[in-house]
Every structure is written in structure tokens, then in C-alpha cells.
Design a protein around this motif. Structure first.
Motif: not given
Length: 120
Positions: A6-15, A39-43
């Protein structure tokens, strides 16, 4: 579902949301700082899109899909002022409960499905 997934999904969504925001600014600007931020956000998102993480999320989605396709094994309802629990496996009985609720909306009972746990 495990908390780490769940935390992984939330973090991926946030990023992912941060990338989309940076992308919309990037498309409208020629500013060097905006381009660097994009480019920082993409990385930063690329670090999350690791095959092991994607597999964990896919496994969790598959498990949720199994639950979504389940049929109830029984039905329950809380009745009366004392909120007594009543249950049944008969669909005819559930129909009677629903008819009662429709005829008496001011004192309608809470009717809810009961499911077998997938691992049992």
C-alpha cells in the motif's frame, strides 16, 4: 493487503503526480530551473519503477480482483434497537429483508454480504 505494498502504491502515485505537474510546467516554459525540476522528478520516479515493485503491485491488484469477483456465501443484518445480528444463506430471506426495508425506510436494517476468506 500488506502495508508495504500500500505504501509503495501511494509513493508511486505521489511521484507520478509530481512528474505530471513538472511536465505541464516544462511544456509551458523555457526556464532552466523548470527543465531541471522536470528531469529530477522523472529520475525520482524511475527509482520507483523497479520490476520488483511493479510485480508487487500487480500481485496486489490480482488479489483485489479475486475479491471483486466473489459471490457472498451468506448475508447478515443488524436488526431492531438492540442491533441483534441475524444471518442467512437463503436468497429468499434476503429478499424479505430488502422488502421490509423498502416498506419501512425509517427503521430499515443494515443488510450486508458475508464472504469467505480467499486463504481459507
Amino acid at each position: 493487503m500488506r502495508n508495504d505494498v500500500i505504501e509503495l502504491a501511494r509513493e508511486m502515485k505521489k511521484r507520478s503526480e509530481a512528474v505530471l505537474l513538472a511536465e505541464s510546467e516544462f511544456m509551458k516554459s523555457n526556464d532552466t530551473e523548470v527543465i531541471k525540476r522536470y528531469f529530477r522528478e522523472v529520475n525520482n520516479l524511475d527509482l520507483m519503477i523497479y520490476p520488483k515493485n511493479i510485480i508487487q503491485l500487480c500481485d496486489a491488484v490480482e488479489k483485489l480482483a479475486e475479491y471483486e469477483n466473489m459471490e457472498p456465501v451468506a448475508w447478515g443484518r443488524n436488526t431492531g434497537m438492540s442491533r441483534t445480528l441475524e444471518s442467512t444463506t437463503k436468497s429468499e430471506r434476503v429478499s424479505q429483508w430488502r422488502e421490509f426495508n423498502e416498506a419501512h425506510p425509517d427503521i430499515a436494517d443494515d443488510i450486508f454480504p458475508l464472504y469467505r476468506h480467499l486463504n481459507k
